[in-house]
Design a protein around this motif. Structure first.
Motif, PDB file in Angstrom:
ATOM      1  N   THR A 119      83.070  75.469  44.989  1.00  0.00           N
ATOM      2  CA  THR A 119      84.113  76.034  45.850  1.00  0.00           C
ATOM      3  C   THR A 119      84.249  77.553  45.853  1.00  0.00           C
ATOM      4  N   THR A 120      84.946  78.084  44.870  1.00  0.00           N
ATOM      5  CA  THR A 120      85.320  79.498  44.914  1.00  0.00           C
ATOM      6  C   THR A 120      84.131  80.407  45.150  1.00  0.00           C
ATOM      7  N   HIS A 121      83.075  80.227  44.367  1.00  0.00           N
ATOM      8  CA  HIS A 121      82.008  81.221  44.459  1.00  0.00           C
ATOM      9  C   HIS A 121      81.197  81.078  45.741  1.00  0.00           C
ATOM     10  N   ILE A 122      81.052  79.856  46.226  1.00  0.00           N
ATOM     11  CA  ILE A 122      80.348  79.671  47.499  1.00  0.00           C
ATOM     12  C   ILE A 122      81.147  80.345  48.611  1.00  0.00           C
ATOM     13  N   LYS A 123      82.460  80.125  48.576  1.00  0.00           N
ATOM     14  CA  LYS A 123      83.343  80.732  49.580  1.00  0.00           C
ATOM     15  C   LYS A 123      83.219  82.255  49.530  1.00  0.00           C
ATOM     16  N   LEU A 124      83.245  82.778  48.307  1.00  0.00           N
ATOM     17  CA  LEU A 124      83.155  84.235  48.141  1.00  0.00           C
ATOM     18  C   LEU A 124      81.826  84.773  48.642  1.00  0.00           C
ATOM     19  N   LEU A 125      80.748  84.113  48.262  1.00  0.00           N
ATOM     20  CA  LEU A 125      79.429  84.558  48.703  1.00  0.00           C
ATOM     21  C   LEU A 125      79.334  84.555  50.228  1.00  0.00           C
ATOM     22  N   GLN A 126      79.864  83.502  50.840  1.00  0.00           N
ATOM     23  CA  GLN A 126      79.829  83.419  52.306  1.00  0.00           C
ATOM     24  C   GLN A 126      80.624  84.561  52.914  1.00  0.00           C
ATOM     25  N   LYS A 127      81.807  84.810  52.357  1.00  0.00           N
ATOM     26  CA  LYS A 127      82.673  85.857  52.889  1.00  0.00           C
ATOM     27  C   LYS A 127      82.012  87.222  52.767  1.00  0.00           C
ATOM     28  N   VAL A 128      81.463  87.481  51.590  1.00  0.00           N
ATOM     29  CA  VAL A 128      80.826  88.782  51.370  1.00  0.00           C
ATOM     30  C   VAL A 128      79.611  88.925  52.274  1.00  0.00           C
ATOM     31  N   ALA A 129      78.841  87.849  52.428  1.00  0.00           N
ATOM     32  CA  ALA A 129      77.666  87.895  53.298  1.00  0.00           C
ATOM     33  C   ALA A 129      78.065  88.225  54.735  1.00  0.00           C
ATOM     34  N   VAL A 130      79.139  87.607  55.204  1.00  0.00           N
ATOM     35  CA  VAL A 130      79.620  87.876  56.566  1.00  0.00           C
ATOM     36  C   VAL A 130      80.057  89.337  56.669  1.00  0.00           C
ATOM     37  N   LEU A 131      80.801  89.783  55.669  1.00  0.00           N
ATOM     38  CA  LEU A 131      81.280  91.166  55.655  1.00  0.00           C
ATOM     39  C   LEU A 131      80.100  92.145  55.686  1.00  0.00           C
ATOM     40  N   LEU A 132      79.059  91.830  54.925  1.00  0.00           N
ATOM     41  CA  LEU A 132      77.924  92.740  54.813  1.00  0.00           C
ATOM     42  C   LEU A 132      76.972  92.652  56.001  1.00  0.00           C
ATOM     43  N   SER A 133      77.239  91.718  56.899  1.00  0.00           N
ATOM     44  CA  SER A 133      76.400  91.664  58.094  1.00  0.00           C
ATOM     45  C   SER A 133      77.012  92.544  59.190  1.00  0.00           C
ATOM     46  N   ASP A 134      78.150  93.134  58.887  1.00  0.00           N
ATOM     47  CA  ASP A 134      78.855  93.983  59.848  1.00  0.00           C
ATOM     48  C   ASP A 134      78.513  95.454  59.563  1.00  0.00           C
ATOM     49  N   GLU A 135      77.754  96.065  60.467  1.00  0.00           N
ATOM     50  CA  GLU A 135      77.279  97.435  60.221  1.00  0.00           C
ATOM     51  C   GLU A 135      78.409  98.429  60.000  1.00  0.00           C
ATOM     52  N   GLU A 136      79.492  98.237  60.732  1.00  0.00           N
ATOM     53  CA  GLU A 136      80.630  99.157  60.612  1.00  0.00           C
ATOM     54  C   GLU A 136      81.217  99.098  59.197  1.00  0.00           C
ATOM     55  N   LYS A 137      81.297  97.878  58.649  1.00  0.00           N
ATOM     56  CA  LYS A 137      81.841  97.698  57.295  1.00  0.00           C
ATOM     57  C   LYS A 137      80.904  98.345  56.270  1.00  0.00           C
ATOM     58  N   ILE A 138      79.609  98.184  56.493  1.00  0.00           N
ATOM     59  CA  ILE A 138      78.645  98.778  55.562  1.00  0.00           C
ATOM     60  C   ILE A 138      78.792 100.300  55.572  1.00  0.00           C
ATOM     61  N   GLU A 139      78.945 100.867  56.769  1.00  0.00           N
ATOM     62  CA  GLU A 139      79.125 102.316  56.855  1.00  0.00           C
ATOM     63  C   GLU A 139      80.376 102.750  56.101  1.00  0.00           C
ATOM     64  N   GLN A 140      81.448 101.969  56.232  1.00  0.00           N
ATOM     65  CA  GLN A 140      82.690 102.304  55.518  1.00  0.00           C
ATOM     66  C   GLN A 140      82.460 102.263  54.017  1.00  0.00           C
ATOM     67  N   PHE A 141      81.744 101.222  53.559  1.00  0.00           N
ATOM     68  CA  PHE A 141      81.419 101.099  52.136  1.00  0.00           C
ATOM     69  C   PHE A 141      80.746 102.355  51.617  1.00  0.00           C
ATOM     70  N   GLN A 142      79.880 102.940  52.453  1.00  0.00           N
ATOM     71  CA  GLN A 142      79.110 104.107  52.032  1.00  0.00           C
ATOM     72  C   GLN A 142      79.983 105.360  51.910  1.00  0.00           C
ATOM     73  N   ILE A 143      81.067 105.426  52.686  1.00  0.00           N
ATOM     74  CA  ILE A 143      81.813 106.694  52.710  1.00  0.00           C
ATOM     75  C   ILE A 143      83.187 106.642  52.043  1.00  0.00           C
ATOM     76  N   LEU A 144      83.712 105.450  51.779  1.00  0.00           N
ATOM     77  CA  LEU A 144      85.033 105.380  51.151  1.00  0.00           C
ATOM     78  C   LEU A 144      85.019 106.118  49.816  1.00  0.00           C
ATOM     79  N   GLN A 145      86.090 106.823  49.546  1.00  0.00           N
ATOM     80  CA  GLN A 145      86.116 107.705  48.378  1.00  0.00           C
ATOM     81  C   GLN A 145      86.818 107.119  47.155  1.00  0.00           C
ATOM     82  N   THR A 146      87.689 106.125  47.380  1.00  0.00           N
ATOM     83  CA  THR A 146      88.474 105.631  46.237  1.00  0.00           C
ATOM     84  C   THR A 146      88.343 104.121  46.073  1.00  0.00           C
ATOM     85  N   LYS A 147      88.662 103.678  44.870  1.00  0.00           N
ATOM     86  CA  LYS A 147      88.645 102.243  44.567  1.00  0.00           C
ATOM     87  C   LYS A 147      89.664 101.521  45.437  1.00  0.00           C
TER      88      LYS A 147
END
Length: 158
Positions: A119-147
């Motif tokens: 359950t939990t980890h499969i759900k998480l992996l799926q969610k993160v995979a979907v998030l990381l397939s979004d180019e805009e989100k990846i760009e944000q990941f690269q430039i965000l400055q704080t935790k």
């Protein structure tokens, strides 16, 4: 049925303590060691060496480097006390087997408890995979400055 992970579940798996936006690592193994240490000092895993072995075993089974500088190594391990995610970003590009053949600089390390195989980890992996397939989100990941910004980006989208 919605796949959304609620705030409570999210906050159990990832916190500011598990984010390091300035990793010192210059190699794949150093990245994994540094993120593993974060998990260890925060009480998510019981044994650094054992967990690293499990992660490296999984690394040998297949490519964990995605595209656009992101890798998602993971260890399903008896040494994991609580399923969680550690996130790191390096200044230097790291050589890593990736889908687009490019080096990486954002690493999302999954630490999965042996008993959480489904359950939990499969759900998480799926969610993160979907998030990381979004180019805009990846760009944000690269430039965000704080935790806080990283947590906010993830909690809004997971």
């Amino acid at each position: 049925m919605s796949m959304r992970i609620d705030e409570l579940e999210f906050s159990k798996v990832i916190s500011e303590d598990l984010i390091q936006l300035d990793l010192k690592a210059t190699s794949k193994i150093e990245v994994i060691e540094e993120l593993t240490n974060l998990l260890y000092v925060n009480g998510f895993i019981s044994d650094e060496e054992g967990f690293i072995k499990d992660v490296m075993y999984r690394e040998n089974e297949g490519v964990t480097g995605l595209e656009k500088g992101i890798a998602i190594p993971h260890g399903k391990s008896a040494y994991v006390l609580k399923t969680s995610i550690a996130i790191g970003r390096t200044k230097k590009q790291i050589e890593w087997e990736s889908m687009d053949g490019n080096p990486i600089n954002i690493i999302i390390l999954f630490a999965v408890k042996d008993t959480d195989k489904t359950t939990t980890h499969i759900k998480l992996l799926q969610k993160v995979a979907v998030l990381l397939s979004d180019e805009e989100k990846i760009e944000q990941f690269q430039i965000l400055q704080t935790k806080e910004e990283i947590l906010h980006l993830l909690s809004r989208n997971l």
